[in-house]
Design a protein around this motif. Sequence first.
Motif, mmCIF file in Angstrom:
data_model
loop_
_atom_site.group_PDB
_atom_site.id
_atom_site.type_symbol
_atom_site.label_atom_id
_atom_site.label_comp_id
_atom_site.label_asym_id
_atom_site.label_seq_id
_atom_site.Cartn_x
_atom_site.Cartn_y
_atom_site.Cartn_z
ATOM 1 N N GLY A 29 19.262 0.346 -17.391
ATOM 2 C CA GLY A 29 19.706 -0.143 -18.686
ATOM 3 C C GLY A 29 19.236 -1.564 -18.936
ATOM 4 N N ALA A 30 19.729 -2.131 -20.023
ATOM 5 C CA ALA A 30 19.336 -3.492 -20.397
ATOM 6 C C ALA A 30 19.827 -4.485 -19.342
ATOM 7 N N PRO A 31 18.990 -5.443 -18.967
ATOM 8 C CA PRO A 31 19.423 -6.436 -17.978
ATOM 9 C C PRO A 31 20.439 -7.404 -18.582
ATOM 10 N N GLN A 32 21.315 -7.941 -17.743
ATOM 11 C CA GLN A 32 22.249 -8.964 -18.210
ATOM 12 C C GLN A 32 21.513 -10.263 -18.520
ATOM 13 N N VAL A 33 20.447 -10.524 -17.793
ATOM 14 C CA VAL A 33 19.576 -11.672 -18.063
ATOM 15 C C VAL A 33 18.188 -11.103 -18.295
ATOM 16 N N ASP A 34 17.728 -11.187 -19.556
ATOM 17 C CA ASP A 34 16.424 -10.599 -19.857
ATOM 18 C C ASP A 34 15.314 -11.590 -19.553
ATOM 19 N N ARG A 35 14.136 -11.057 -19.359
ATOM 20 C CA ARG A 35 12.986 -11.916 -19.078
ATOM 21 C C ARG A 35 12.635 -12.712 -20.331
ATOM 22 N N ALA A 36 12.118 -13.885 -20.122
ATOM 23 C CA ALA A 36 11.724 -14.748 -21.233
ATOM 24 C C ALA A 36 10.393 -14.265 -21.797
ATOM 25 N N PRO A 37 10.212 -14.385 -23.106
ATOM 26 C CA PRO A 37 8.894 -14.063 -23.663
ATOM 27 C C PRO A 37 7.841 -14.974 -23.034
ATOM 28 N N LEU A 38 6.676 -14.418 -22.766
ATOM 29 C CA LEU A 38 5.606 -15.199 -22.147
ATOM 30 C C LEU A 38 4.953 -16.115 -23.172
ATOM 31 N N ARG A 39 4.690 -17.332 -22.762
ATOM 32 C CA ARG A 39 3.922 -18.248 -23.611
ATOM 33 C C ARG A 39 2.520 -17.679 -23.772
ATOM 34 N N PRO B 105 7.470 -18.030 -15.247
ATOM 35 C CA PRO B 105 8.176 -17.321 -16.312
ATOM 36 C C PRO B 105 9.462 -16.689 -15.765
ATOM 37 N N LYS B 106 10.529 -16.800 -16.542
ATOM 38 C CA LYS B 106 11.823 -16.266 -16.123
ATOM 39 C C LYS B 106 11.777 -14.745 -16.148
ATOM 40 N N GLY B 107 12.179 -14.140 -15.046
ATOM 41 C CA GLY B 107 12.228 -12.694 -14.952
ATOM 42 C C GLY B 107 13.565 -12.152 -15.420
ATOM 43 N N ALA B 108 13.747 -10.855 -15.266
ATOM 44 C CA ALA B 108 14.975 -10.176 -15.669
ATOM 45 C C ALA B 108 15.900 -10.011 -14.468
ATOM 46 N N ALA B 109 17.206 -9.879 -14.745
ATOM 47 C CA ALA B 109 18.180 -9.670 -13.671
ATOM 48 C C ALA B 109 19.267 -8.713 -14.137
ATOM 49 N N TRP B 110 19.631 -7.818 -13.246
ATOM 50 C CA TRP B 110 20.713 -6.858 -13.453
ATOM 51 C C TRP B 110 21.784 -7.201 -12.426
ATOM 52 N N HIS B 111 23.040 -7.280 -12.847
ATOM 53 C CA HIS B 111 24.127 -7.676 -11.949
ATOM 54 C C HIS B 111 25.230 -6.620 -11.927
ATOM 55 N N SER C 290 22.791 -7.565 -7.020
ATOM 56 C CA SER C 290 21.926 -7.849 -8.168
ATOM 57 C C SER C 290 20.517 -7.366 -7.884
ATOM 58 N N ILE C 291 19.811 -7.070 -8.948
ATOM 59 C CA ILE C 291 18.384 -6.792 -8.872
ATOM 60 C C ILE C 291 17.693 -7.802 -9.770
ATOM 61 N N GLU C 292 16.649 -8.432 -9.232
ATOM 62 C CA GLU C 292 15.848 -9.374 -10.015
ATOM 63 C C GLU C 292 14.402 -8.907 -10.001
ATOM 64 N N LEU C 293 13.730 -9.088 -11.109
ATOM 65 C CA LEU C 293 12.336 -8.691 -11.258
ATOM 66 C C LEU C 293 11.564 -9.856 -11.861
#
Length: 110
Positions: free
Chosen positions: A46-56, A73-79, A84-87
């Motif tokens: 599903g949708a991450p609690q912390v989504d990845r930032a758009p790339l410059r 670049p900030k990745g996504a995280a599911w908690h 937790s899973i981070e990508l």
Amino acid sequence: SPPKPEVRVEFRFGVASEISVLYPAAPERLKDHYDRLYTGVRAQFGAPQVDRAPLRAECATSLANCLASGQRPKGAAWHWPAGSIELAPALDGNRALIELRYSRHEPLTQ
């Protein structure tokens, strides 16, 4: 076909506390592999609690060069309560890769 991923396991008190799966990618294919892996993980969890930032713009053009220049670049995280899973894209030396990391949050008792 993409190279097989490398798996790293960190132990605390004899229990696996962190598992990292490192997916190597050719520098010119890093962004495509990152996008596909993100889509797959999002479809599964599903949708991450912390989504990845758009790339410059410079990172969207060459994610590997962006990382080599020191940008992260900030990745996504599911908690969840137990972990937790981070990508995120990363560099390991000169090797471009995508890191999928599971971290355990449960208190470790003996």
